[in-house]
Design an enzyme around this catalytic site. Structure first.
Site, PDB file in Angstrom:
ATOM      1  N   ASP A  75      43.998  37.266  36.191  1.00  0.00           N
ATOM      2  CA  ASP A  75      43.224  36.592  37.146  1.00  0.00           C
ATOM      3  C   ASP A  75      42.670  35.390  36.297  1.00  0.00           C
ATOM      4  OD1 ASP A  75      42.032  35.758  39.619  1.00  0.00           O
ATOM      5  OD2 ASP A  75      40.797  37.596  39.520  1.00  0.00           O
ATOM      6  N   ASP A 110      41.808  30.341  42.877  1.00  0.00           N
ATOM      7  CA  ASP A 110      41.357  30.203  45.220  1.00  0.00           C
ATOM      8  C   ASP A 110      39.889  30.199  44.856  1.00  0.00           C
ATOM      9  OD1 ASP A 110      42.279  33.008  43.663  1.00  0.00           O
ATOM     10  OD2 ASP A 110      41.408  34.218  45.135  1.00  0.00           O
ATOM     11  N   ALA A 177      39.051  38.827  48.360  1.00  0.00           N
ATOM     12  CA  ALA A 177      37.881  38.735  49.058  1.00  0.00           C
ATOM     13  C   ALA A 177      36.971  39.899  49.017  1.00  0.00           C
ATOM     14  CB  ALA A 177      37.167  37.409  49.364  1.00  0.00           C
ATOM     15  N   CYS A 260      37.007  68.267  37.342  1.00  0.00           N
ATOM     16  CA  CYS A 260      38.425  68.575  37.569  1.00  0.00           C
ATOM     17  C   CYS A 260      38.801  69.499  36.405  1.00  0.00           C
ATOM     18  CB  CYS A 260      39.602  66.972  38.460  1.00  0.00           C
ATOM     19  SG  CYS A 260      38.972  65.645  36.324  1.00  0.00           S
ATOM     20  N   CYS A 262      40.761  67.760  34.090  1.00  0.00           N
ATOM     21  CA  CYS A 262      41.479  66.576  32.795  1.00  0.00           C
ATOM     22  C   CYS A 262      41.487  67.337  31.602  1.00  0.00           C
ATOM     23  CB  CYS A 262      40.919  65.087  33.607  1.00  0.00           C
ATOM     24  SG  CYS A 262      39.478  65.087  32.849  1.00  0.00           S
TER      25      CYS A 262
HETATM   26  N1  GUN Z   1      38.867  39.565  41.835  1.00  0.00           N
HETATM   27  C1  GUN Z   1      38.568  39.564  43.470  1.00  0.00           C
HETATM   28  N2  GUN Z   1      38.650  39.623  44.577  1.00  0.00           N
HETATM   29  C2  GUN Z   1      38.518  38.409  43.820  1.00  0.00           C
HETATM   30  C3  GUN Z   1      40.124  37.281  44.901  1.00  0.00           C
HETATM   31  O1  GUN Z   1      39.242  36.852  45.962  1.00  0.00           O
HETATM   32  N3  GUN Z   1      40.006  36.403  44.092  1.00  0.00           N
HETATM   33  C4  GUN Z   1      40.124  36.086  42.509  1.00  0.00           C
HETATM   34  N4  GUN Z   1      41.136  35.296  42.182  1.00  0.00           N
HETATM   35  N5  GUN Z   1      40.553  37.485  41.801  1.00  0.00           N
HETATM   36  C5  GUN Z   1      39.878  38.137  42.921  1.00  0.00           C
HETATM   37 ZN    ZN Z   2      38.557  65.284  34.805  1.00  0.00          ZN
END
Ligand code: GUN
Ligand code: ZN
Length: 663
Positions: A75, A110, A177, A260, A262
């Protein structure tokens, strides 16, 4: 709308839907690969801002930095931008940086516009997001790129953004978002945003629901077209002593039993965990959270393969009332869901409550029922044991006095509807028999074994929504007949509001013969008149000796079609394909391939999407299709693996499984 896919990256291929655990580039202590992660996401901005991490990443690459040899998505810092209002890196710089550190899939900068802002702000920020997306394409060399769909909670802005970005050459489309919405359980708003986006994105590209990491939402999100999820939830919840489960979240302090099976849940008790040091406990809970998240991802993929994803969604959406809201919201998107729903599936349709009435199979049935021949009288029977046509034959046809069917207890006393019918507008003199039942409403007996009219189960006790639903369907359907004769059982069961008069002493000529049946099935499957076009000549129907069901239909010695036992639909033979091609007007049921593909098609080889130059856009996945060249000459026939728009958009992979080529 859920689909199984393969996403190809420089560090290998992954199946979708899939979950990308968030890795903190400096602090990660859990080896997520051990718990099922095939792809991860980390943050390029955090690396960029930290001198030590930055140097390591530039020198040895991001894969070495976070010690993961599979595909890595990064990201861009947009999230930090939305949290802190400001960051000190440009779009250009962060794209170049992601390329330099060897990210597999990078992200442009963005602007994550929050939900419920003023439209003006959403529009302004969207313009910047779009400009940066364009710039990212100019800057990147070989880096695969995410381009995030924004537009706040304005579905039209989301749609516009998706459409513009969709025309550019990005490899993955995240929907951004939505974290504030997910945190506040606003799943209904997420639904509107996702559908507005997905409906305008190219079908051949994966969509990533950014920040969706609770296993409770995976099935639902996959069912509305999301292919990738990412989240730090496994670790954030663990820090807070919370266990993720597909049916919700459990807090350690309330656990009487482990949730669970696991490794963590079998090897430790709640008391063991409570008495541990925070850090050790956190790691163990995070392991459970990863285990359960990947188990759910696998369950979703299995359900897609089985054709039972919506059954899983209906179960999962009982986990939280707001998820149920989102499930109910699917009512507004029946059409788009029907376009993506495969025609025939391996699994039966299970009715789990009134929400099931919105399912695409039901909408489709009511569209296809209009393809059937018109009759002037309608006899509506209550449901009885499936398959109806077989059991009614036992009930009526083998009955010594067939004109005296009112005596039969199963059917009940018959009445004539006195209003709502169309009183004499239809001229044929013929009878349609149909069964009235939940959830499909009306099932003409001739097609009662076609999927999913036989392959469905609903409880015998009715809810009010189903009653109303069937009343509305009946209201429309009876208008197509001059005269409607109806069993008292239906009148009572669905509280029908019509005026009735006694129906007595009238002779009902019941024509349930195999020739009618095969024509009805063909009309229902391929369109009005297809039955007559396919099944003309010296028709010879061969039945299975074991089950008594229709198996093959011949004209003399020529096989026209085979009725598939599992779903009751026709699979064409060469002769059948030729007849259908002759009858259906171009482009109906056509997949048009280019001249390069023509010889392969004629040899019966499967058709790859990249060779398809035109198509009947109404083709659904799993449909019997005609493969033709540009002159509409029949080259082959087969079964579509995708729907029309998908086949046109994909440049890789199979589009049609060919049955036979025309030499
Ligand atoms: N991580 C969570 N929401 C967003 C988003 O709207 N844009 C980006 N780039 N990363 C995110
Ligand atoms: Zn578990």
């Amino acid at each position: 709308m859920g689909r199984i896919g393969v996403l190809k990256t420089p560090h290998g291929n992954i199946k979708t839907p899939n979950l990308m655990p968030v890795i903190h580039p400096g602090k990660q202590t859990i080896d997520v690969k051990k718990y099922g992660a095939e792809i991860v996401i980390t943050n390029a901005y955090i690396i960029y801002k930290n001198e030590v991490l930055k140097e390591k990443a530039l020198e040895n690459g991001v894969h070495s930095l976070i010690n993961f040899d599979g595909p890595i998505m990064t990201d861009s810092g947009s999230f930090q931008l939305s949290e802190y209002g400001d960051i000190d890196v440009t779009n250009r710089e962060i794209i170049e940086f992601q390329e330099k550190i060897g990210t597999d899939i990078g992200t442009s900068l963005d602007i994550p516009t929050p939900p419920y802002v003023k439209r003006e702000r959403a529009e302004k920020e969207l313009e910047i997001t779009l400009e940066r997306a364009k710039e990212a394409l100019e800057v990147r060399k070989n880096l695969m790129l995410n381009s995030v769909v924004q537009g706040s909670t304005f579905p039209d802005l989301r749609a516009k953004c998706a459409e513009i970005l969709g025309k550019m050459d990005f490899e993955v489309y995240p929907i951004g978002a939505v974290v504030p919405l997910l945190e506040n359980y606003r799943y209904k708003d997420v639904l509107d945003i996702v559908i507005a986006s997905v409906g305008n994105l190219p079908p051949s590209r994966p969509r990533h629901l950014m920040g969706a990491g609770h296993p409770m939402v995976f099935a639902f999100a996959a069912a509305i077209g999301c292919d990738l999820f990412d989240s730090a939830a496994y670790i954030l919840y663990a820090q807070d002593d919370r266990f993720l489960m597909p049916e919700g979240t459990y807090k350690l302090e309330n656990l009487y039993e482990m949730p669970c099976s696991c490794d963590v849940c079998t090897n430790y008790t709640p008391d063991d965990l409570k008495s541990m040091k925070k850090d050790q406990r956190m790691k163990l809970i995070a392991q459970h959270n990863l285990y359960i998240s990947f188990a759910e991802i696998k369950k979703v993929r299995q359900a897609i393969m089985d054709g039972s994803l919506l059954e899983l969604v209906e179960q999962r959406c009982r986990a939280h009332p707001y998820l149920l809201d989102a499930l109910r919201g699917l009512k507004n998107y029946k059409e788009i869901m029907e376009e993506h729903d495969p025609l025939y599936k391996k699994s039966a349709f299970f009715y789990s409550g009134p929400e099931s009435l919105n399912r695409p199979e039901i909408l489709r049935h009511h569209k296809q029922i209009k393809r059937l021949p018109q009759k002037d009288k309608l006899l509506l029977l209550p449901s009885f044991r499936k398959p109806y046509s077989k059991n009614i034959q036992n009930l009526i046809l083998n009955h010594p006095e067939i004109e005296n069917i009112q005596d039969l207890e199963t059917i009940g006393k018959l009445y004539k509807i006195n209003d709502e019918t169309n009183n004499g507008k239809i001229e044929t003199n013929s009878l349609q028999i149909a069964v009235c039942d939940v959830p499909f409403g009306i099932i003409p007996l001739e097609i009662d074994e076609v999927y999913p009219l036989a392959q469905n189960e609903a409880p015998s006790s009715l809810d009010e929504d189903s009653k109303k639903f069937v009343r509305n369907i009946l209201k429309d359907y009876v208008k197509n007949f001059n005269e409607v004769i109806i069993s008292e059982k239906i009148i009572k069961k669905f509280d029908l509001p019509y005026k009735f008069e006694n129906y007595n002493n009238e002779f009902l000529k019941i024509e349930l013969n195999d020739k009618n049946k095969i024509k009805y099935i063909a009309d229902y499957q391929f369109g009005k008149g297809s039955g007559n076009a396919l099944f003309s000549g010296d028709i010879n129907i061969v039945k299975s000796r074991k089950t008594g069901k229709i198996r093959h239909v011949y004209d003399g010695d020529d096989l026209i079609a085979t009725l598939r036992a599992s779903d009751g639909i026709f699979v064409l033979s060469m002769e059948g394909a030729k007849r259908l091609h002759n009858y259906l007007k171009y482009p109906k049921n056509r997949v048009v391939v280019n001249t390069d593909a023509e010889p392969f098609a004629r040899e019966g080889k499967s058709i790859f999407a990249k060779f398809v130059i035109d198509i009947d856009i109404n083709i659904r996945a799993n449909e019997e299709v005609l493969i033709v060249n540009e002159k509409d000459e029949l080259l082959a026939f087969g079964k579509s693996l995708l729907n029309g728009p998908e086949i046109m958009d994909f440049k890789v992979g199979q589009a049609v499984k060919t049955r036979k080529g025309v030499k």
